[in-house]
Design an enzyme around this catalytic site. Structure first.
Site, PDB file in Angstrom:
ATOM      1  N   HIS A  74      -2.164   7.329   8.949  1.00  0.00           N
ATOM      2  CA  HIS A  74      -1.596   6.628   7.790  1.00  0.00           C
ATOM      3  C   HIS A  74      -0.476   7.456   7.163  1.00  0.00           C
ATOM      4  CE1 HIS A  74      -1.284   4.130   4.253  1.00  0.00           C
ATOM      5  NE2 HIS A  74      -1.381   5.210   3.505  1.00  0.00           N
ATOM      6  N   GLU A 126      -7.178  -2.035   7.869  1.00  0.00           N
ATOM      7  CA  GLU A 126      -8.355  -2.600   7.204  1.00  0.00           C
ATOM      8  C   GLU A 126      -8.416  -4.131   7.274  1.00  0.00           C
ATOM      9  OE1 GLU A 126      -7.568   1.347   5.073  1.00  0.00           O
ATOM     10  OE2 GLU A 126      -6.410  -0.242   6.027  1.00  0.00           O
ATOM     11  N   HIS A 151      -1.989  -3.605   9.400  1.00  0.00           N
ATOM     12  CA  HIS A 151      -2.763  -2.867   8.386  1.00  0.00           C
ATOM     13  C   HIS A 151      -4.191  -2.747   8.885  1.00  0.00           C
ATOM     14  CE1 HIS A 151      -4.159  -1.506   4.479  1.00  0.00           C
ATOM     15  NE2 HIS A 151      -4.934  -2.571   4.338  1.00  0.00           N
ATOM     16  N   HIS A 170       2.429   4.697   0.899  1.00  0.00           N
ATOM     17  CA  HIS A 170       2.591   5.427   2.158  1.00  0.00           C
ATOM     18  C   HIS A 170       3.230   6.780   1.887  1.00  0.00           C
ATOM     19  CE1 HIS A 170       1.604   1.633   4.114  1.00  0.00           C
ATOM     20  NE2 HIS A 170       1.481   2.303   5.250  1.00  0.00           N
ATOM     21  N   GLU A 193       0.839  -1.195   0.000  1.00  0.00           N
ATOM     22  CA  GLU A 193       0.000   0.000   0.000  1.00  0.00           C
ATOM     23  C   GLU A 193       0.877   1.249   0.000  1.00  0.00           C
ATOM     24  OE1 GLU A 193      -3.529   1.719   2.945  1.00  0.00           O
ATOM     25  OE2 GLU A 193      -1.836   0.616   3.790  1.00  0.00           O
ATOM     26  N   ASP A 250       3.603  -1.644   6.064  1.00  0.00           N
ATOM     27  CA  ASP A 250       2.779  -2.383   7.027  1.00  0.00           C
ATOM     28  C   ASP A 250       3.356  -3.760   7.333  1.00  0.00           C
ATOM     29  OD1 ASP A 250       1.090  -0.223   7.023  1.00  0.00           O
ATOM     30  OD2 ASP A 250      -0.431  -1.150   5.748  1.00  0.00           O
ATOM     31  N   GLU A 284       4.015   5.680  11.993  1.00  0.00           N
ATOM     32  CA  GLU A 284       4.639   4.729  11.068  1.00  0.00           C
ATOM     33  C   GLU A 284       6.008   5.218  10.614  1.00  0.00           C
ATOM     34  OE1 GLU A 284       1.256   2.261   8.733  1.00  0.00           O
ATOM     35  OE2 GLU A 284       1.443   4.355   8.127  1.00  0.00           O
TER      36      GLU A 284
END
Length: 264
Positions: free
Chosen positions: A175, A121, A119, A35, A33, A44, A180
């Site tokens: 996010h 989701e 992650h 970032h 994904e 992630d 992170e």
């Protein structure tokens, strides 16, 4: 010298560790994904794998290869599934993959299976697969137990106050943000380019979702908040808090075997 990662072990060493009382496997789960401009697509999975390694070293567990594809990124938590680089699974695919992998580890003889999610989701779809795998295996006579957790749920208020001295604005906009990025600066600094951080206000998100996704509703950077304040020192605070508390949770919930491998 042996690693905690099963893909770096020979078959005999692996089998010896599976056979011990309290044998535990930790499965990191992430996503592929975007970032933002300053970090890679694999954040992630990288973070969940690094945290799993530290937890394994504290508990005597082994670590499975990371699940590197996750459920669809959503605008209100990950920028949106329309973003280039974000490569996702549907919910049923993720659940079935987790079910098969977990059932395989249980059938091989692990007493405990832990899925360490990185992650946002993913959670409910991993829950479905894990629940089905454990139910199926226990119906067949296995006594194995499982735990599902997301690492950010172990960041306490004291740590948040130190990492976000100006106030924590909420997990829903983290996010690609300070949390992170700080962890990546600590664990994988060569993959972070702070010169490319886009410093913008936190995204203003609606309390609902709209279909098809509207790219204009999230920042062009792909991040939901600025990572400008990220540092490796803040990453160290987060990492120590998470790994210690996750390890303590596992020790409290599971019968764990003695460490029988030497770690690198």
């Amino acid at each position: 010298m042996h690693s905690v990662f099963i893909d770096e072990l020979d078959a005999q060493t692996y089998a010896e560790n599976v056979a011990r009382t309290g044998s535990t496997i930790v499965i990191p789960a992430g996503a592929t994904e975007q970032h933002g401009l300053h970090m890679p697509l694999g954040v992630d999975a990288m973070l969940s794998r690094s945290i799993a390694e530290a937890v394994a070293q504290r508990t005597g567990a082994l670590v499975a290869p990371a699940l590197s594809y996750g459920y669809k990124s959503q605008p209100r938590s990950g920028g949106g599934n329309h973003r280039k680089g974000t490569t996702s699974l549907g919910g049923s695919s993720l659940s079935l993959m987790v079910e098969d992998v977990v059932a395989s580890f249980i059938s091989q003889g692990f007493d405990n299976v832990v899925v360490l999610n990185g992650h946002f989701e993913n959670y409910q779809f991993i829950y479905e697969g894990l629940d089905n795998a454990v139910a199926k295996c226990r119906a067949a006579g296995a006594a194995s137990r499982a735990i599902l957790l997301s690492y950010w749920d172990f960041v306490d208020e004291e740590t948040l106050a130190k990492v976000f001295p100006d106030g924590f604005l909420g997990w829903d906009i983290e996010h690609g943000g300070i949390l992170e990025t700080s962890l990546m600066l600590l664990l994988h600094p060569h993959l972070v380019n702070m010169d490319r951080v886009v410093d913008h206000p936190p995204a203003k998100l609606t309390p609902y979702d709209i279909f098809p996704e509207d790219p204009s509703r999230t920042p062009d950077s792909g991040c939901l908040s600025s990572a400008k304040g990220a540092t490796a020192d803040r990453g160290q605070l987060l990492f120590e808090t998470v790994t210690n508390q996750v390890a303590d949770a596992l020790k409290g919930e599971l019968l764990l075997g003695n460490i029988s491998i030497e770690v690198k």
